[in-house]
Design a protein around this motif. Structure first.
Motif, PDB file in Angstrom:
ATOM      1  N   LEU A 120     -12.604  14.425   4.272  1.00  0.00           N
ATOM      2  CA  LEU A 120     -11.475  13.506   4.213  1.00  0.00           C
ATOM      3  C   LEU A 120     -11.986  12.078   4.030  1.00  0.00           C
ATOM      4  O   LEU A 120     -12.760  11.591   4.846  1.00  0.00           O
ATOM      5  N   ASP A 121     -11.542  11.446   2.938  1.00  0.00           N
ATOM      6  CA  ASP A 121     -12.000  10.088   2.646  1.00  0.00           C
ATOM      7  C   ASP A 121     -10.886   9.107   3.000  1.00  0.00           C
ATOM      8  O   ASP A 121     -10.006   8.845   2.192  1.00  0.00           O
ATOM      9  N   GLU A 122     -10.924   8.579   4.183  1.00  0.00           N
ATOM     10  CA  GLU A 122      -9.896   7.666   4.674  1.00  0.00           C
ATOM     11  C   GLU A 122      -8.501   8.149   4.303  1.00  0.00           C
ATOM     12  O   GLU A 122      -7.765   7.444   3.602  1.00  0.00           O
ATOM     13  N   PRO A 123      -8.128   9.320   4.761  1.00  0.00           N
ATOM     14  CA  PRO A 123      -6.882   9.930   4.262  1.00  0.00           C
ATOM     15  C   PRO A 123      -5.627   9.186   4.697  1.00  0.00           C
ATOM     16  O   PRO A 123      -4.578   9.381   4.099  1.00  0.00           O
ATOM     17  N   THR A 124      -5.713   8.341   5.715  1.00  0.00           N
ATOM     18  CA  THR A 124      -4.486   7.696   6.186  1.00  0.00           C
ATOM     19  C   THR A 124      -4.501   6.194   5.978  1.00  0.00           C
ATOM     20  O   THR A 124      -3.618   5.494   6.442  1.00  0.00           O
ATOM     21  N   SER A 125      -5.513   5.676   5.245  1.00  0.00           N
ATOM     22  CA  SER A 125      -5.654   4.223   5.175  1.00  0.00           C
ATOM     23  C   SER A 125      -4.494   3.545   4.459  1.00  0.00           C
ATOM     24  O   SER A 125      -4.229   2.374   4.665  1.00  0.00           O
ATOM     25  N   ALA A 126      -3.809   4.291   3.573  1.00  0.00           N
ATOM     26  CA  ALA A 126      -2.715   3.661   2.834  1.00  0.00           C
ATOM     27  C   ALA A 126      -1.348   4.093   3.364  1.00  0.00           C
ATOM     28  O   ALA A 126      -0.349   3.956   2.682  1.00  0.00           O
ATOM     29  N   LEU A 127      -1.331   4.655   4.574  1.00  0.00           N
ATOM     30  CA  LEU A 127      -0.087   5.262   5.055  1.00  0.00           C
ATOM     31  C   LEU A 127       0.534   4.498   6.214  1.00  0.00           C
ATOM     32  O   LEU A 127      -0.142   3.767   6.933  1.00  0.00           O
ATOM     33  N   ASP A 128       1.852   4.738   6.406  1.00  0.00           N
ATOM     34  CA  ASP A 128       2.543   4.180   7.556  1.00  0.00           C
ATOM     35  C   ASP A 128       2.204   5.003   8.801  1.00  0.00           C
ATOM     36  O   ASP A 128       1.587   6.068   8.708  1.00  0.00           O
ATOM     37  N   ILE A 129       2.639   4.509   9.965  1.00  0.00           N
ATOM     38  CA  ILE A 129       2.242   5.143  11.231  1.00  0.00           C
ATOM     39  C   ILE A 129       2.733   6.581  11.328  1.00  0.00           C
ATOM     40  O   ILE A 129       1.994   7.469  11.755  1.00  0.00           O
ATOM     41  N   VAL A 130       3.971   6.820  10.893  1.00  0.00           N
ATOM     42  CA  VAL A 130       4.543   8.165  11.036  1.00  0.00           C
ATOM     43  C   VAL A 130       3.739   9.175  10.219  1.00  0.00           C
ATOM     44  O   VAL A 130       3.329  10.225  10.730  1.00  0.00           O
ATOM     45  N   SER A 131       3.500   8.840   8.957  1.00  0.00           N
ATOM     46  CA  SER A 131       2.754   9.771   8.101  1.00  0.00           C
ATOM     47  C   SER A 131       1.333   9.951   8.614  1.00  0.00           C
ATOM     48  O   SER A 131       0.779  11.063   8.571  1.00  0.00           O
ATOM     49  N   SER A 132       0.730   8.873   9.096  1.00  0.00           N
ATOM     50  CA  SER A 132      -0.623   8.970   9.643  1.00  0.00           C
ATOM     51  C   SER A 132      -0.653   9.962  10.792  1.00  0.00           C
ATOM     52  O   SER A 132      -1.549  10.799  10.888  1.00  0.00           O
ATOM     53  N   GLU A 133       0.347   9.859  11.650  1.00  0.00           N
ATOM     54  CA  GLU A 133       0.397  10.750  12.808  1.00  0.00           C
ATOM     55  C   GLU A 133       0.504  12.204  12.379  1.00  0.00           C
ATOM     56  O   GLU A 133      -0.184  13.063  12.917  1.00  0.00           O
ATOM     57  N   ILE A 134       1.350  12.448  11.384  1.00  0.00           N
ATOM     58  CA  ILE A 134       1.528  13.823  10.905  1.00  0.00           C
ATOM     59  C   ILE A 134       0.189  14.365  10.413  1.00  0.00           C
ATOM     60  O   ILE A 134      -0.211  15.483  10.745  1.00  0.00           O
ATOM     61  N   ILE A 135      -0.513  13.524   9.631  1.00  0.00           N
ATOM     62  CA  ILE A 135      -1.780  13.988   9.068  1.00  0.00           C
ATOM     63  C   ILE A 135      -2.825  14.173  10.162  1.00  0.00           C
ATOM     64  O   ILE A 135      -3.578  15.159  10.165  1.00  0.00           O
TER      65      ILE A 135
END
Lengths: 310, 251
Positions: free
Chosen positions: B168-183
């Motif tokens: 995983l290459d910074e999979p949540t760096s461009a995401l909002d908090i909700v999506s980050s949490e899901i991932i």
């Protein structure tokens, strides 16, 4: 000897009274332009006279060389002329698009497909079917102009295709890499990109065929009709030419794309960073050149403005 | 779901890097890296930007090849490992989704199709549920999805290959908090199911929450491999903050 022949030929043609009358009549038109230019203060009189004089000499010379080429009936000589046309086409493309190995790629693509199509047409029944319009067995008179149309169009179309492929691969680098990361092969990963590039290259010619007769009567057909060929026969001939152009350009584009895209990847289905780096450098140089030219143009414009003020 | 990979998950040593160099345009991105990675824990790769973390990740599924040194995966030298076969086993989720134009279905089926496997709708829905995508998304065009939804599709697309290692290459760096949490929840769940996960991250919270061991890189050099707990004991807060500074923050 050949040169003397050419001048003798030109002289005997031009000393013909009919031709002299024609030239004189055309000069009247030139005179009208010059008078208009003087009247409207356009200041292009010398330019008109000079360019028409020069153009006249050049095209007469060219025409007489063409008569020599058209007289070629030896097949192998015709092939040499055609292949050198291909070499020149590949060369001029490689000067314009300075990507690595561009000359070889274009040479292979253009030569193989256009020579194949021309051979197919020459030795199939097509020339025989056009008896009266096309000399049979095929002669330079028929092969060379036809070849030039096929080769030049193939050249233009393959260059559009390659340029499109290049910019699309660079644009979609992320998703191509995503496909590779899923285990896809490099050839398959760029498949949709290649498909779009063929569309971009072949669309203009295809839409030209689609509006044939309604919007446009192509130059070739008009020329033939003016030259006295019955319009229906000229029309059929025109369609054959378009078909030849497309059936040469499409395989040429496929060959060119296959050779060109191969450079983007290593055997291990990775992007070839060395090649990408080369491309980036070429792109940079190109942009620098454009900037330089723009600066030059701006300077020229500035100079002109000052002159006008004075 | 039909089984795609009948491969035994490596037990002794997942990856072994031996004196790995990576040089491009005369610039040394990675130099002399030697690490052994055991399977069984979520490994984080951390370090200041420009440390060569993403490059290291690309070396692990052979999107790049080292210019020096050798990498072994499950005891086999990567230079002899067929790329396509390796990438089926080692999935990668990029920083940005980079989806293929078309529907969500097309994206999810892309990987299996390479191996001539057709998933049923149930299989695809099962994949989507892993990243909390609603079932009615299956035939939607990807253009209509939000950034977070696209990244989840991209995650599911990698899972469709049923890899046994996930990079995983910074999979949540461009995401909002909700999506980050899901991932992040998905990552935890996958780890529980036995997936080996290696994650490049700039997020302090993610490092603490997810990872169990850390590879610490700096300026292309391997500094150390420690357990996450030891790492946070060893360095003080100020130092750690500089390690996690991302490029965007610096700018």
């Amino acid at each position: 000897m050949a040169f003397i022949d050419i001048f003798n030929d030109i002289w005997s043609t031009l000393s013909n009274v009919d031709i002299l009358i024609r030239i004189a009549l055309s000069s009247v038109m030139l005179l009208i332009i010059v008078i208009l230019s003087l009247w409207q203060n356009v200041g292009m009189e010398t330019m008109f006279l000079w360019s028409f004089f020069r153009g006249f000499i050049q095209i007469v010379l060219m025409g007489s060389i063409l008569t020599l080429i058209f007289d070629i009936s030896k097949i192998w000589l015709l092939y040499i002329v055609l292949i050198s046309m291909c070499v020149f086409a590949a060369f001029s493309i490689s000067r314009r698009y300075r990507y690595p190995k561009m000359f070889l790629i274009e040479l292979l693509a253009i030569t193989s497909s256009s020579i194949f199509i021309l051979t197919l047409v020459m030795f199939s029944g097509v020339p025989a079917a056009f008896e009266g319009i096309i000399p049979y067995p095929p002669q330079g008179e028929f092969i060379i102009p036809m070849g030039s149309m096929v080769i030049s169009n193939t050249m233009v179309i393959t260059s559009i295709v390659l340029e499109r492929t290049k910019s699309d691969i660079l644009k979609a680098k992320g998703s191509v890499e995503a496909a590779l990361a899923l285990g896809d092969s490099s050839t398959n990963a760029v498949r949709t990109i290649l498909r779009d590039s063929y569309k971009a290259g072949l669309m203009p010619s295809t839409s030209r065929v689609a509006i044939l007769g309604i919007v446009s009567i192509p130059g070739l057909m008009s020329g033939m009709i003016i030259g006295g060929v019955p319009p229906v026969e000229a029309a059929v001939y025109q369609i054959v030419i378009f078909l030849m152009i497309l059936s040469s350009s499409f395989p040429a584009s496929i060959i060119a794309n296959a050779l060109f895209t191969r450079q983007f990847f290593t055997k291990e289905h990775q992007f070839d960073l060395v090649f990408l780096n080369q491309l980036a450098k070429i792109e940079e140089e190109k942009n620098a050149q454009i900037k330089k030219n723009k600066k030059k143009m701006d300077k020229l414009k500035e100079k002109l403005r000052r002159k006008n003020k004075k | 779901m039909s089984k795609l990979n009948q491969v035994i998950i490596p037990t002794t040593c997942l990856y072994s890097l031996q004196a790995v160099d990576f040089v491009i345009n005369d610039k040394k991105i990675l130099s002399d890296i030697s690490i052994d990675l055991e399977p069984g824990v979520i490994t984080g790769i951390i370090g200041p930007s420009g440390a060569g973390k993403s490059t290291l990740l690309s070396l692990l599924n052979k999107l790049l090849s080292p210019t020096g040194g050798e990498i072994f995966f499950d005891g086999r030298n990567l230079s002899e490992y067929p790329s396509q076969e390796l990438r089926k086993l080692v999935g990668l989720v990029q920083q940005r989704p980079h989806l293929f134009a078309g529907t969500v279905r097309y994206n999810l089926e892309y990987g299996p199709k390479i191996w001539k496997i057709k998933y049923s709708d149930e299989d695809l829905l099962e994949l989507m549920s892993k990243v909390a995508l609603p079932a009615d998304f299956l035939d939607r065009e990807i253009d209509g999805l939000s950034g977070g939804e696209q990244q989840r599709v991209s995650f599911a697309r990698s899972l469709a290959n049923q890899p046994c290692v996930l990079l995983l290459d910074e999979p949540t760096s461009a995401l909002d908090i909700v999506s980050s949490e899901i991932i992040e929840n998905t990552i935890k769940q996958l780890a529980k199911e036995g997936m080996k996960i290696i994650i490049v991250t700039h997020s302090l919270q993610q490092t603490q929450d997810l990872t169990e061991q850390l590879l610490f890189l700096k300026d292309g050099c391997f500094i150390e491999k420690t357990s996450t707990i030891d790492f946070f004991k060893k360095y003080d807060e100020e130092e750690i903050r500089t390690f996690f500074k991302s490029k965007t923050e610096e700018e």
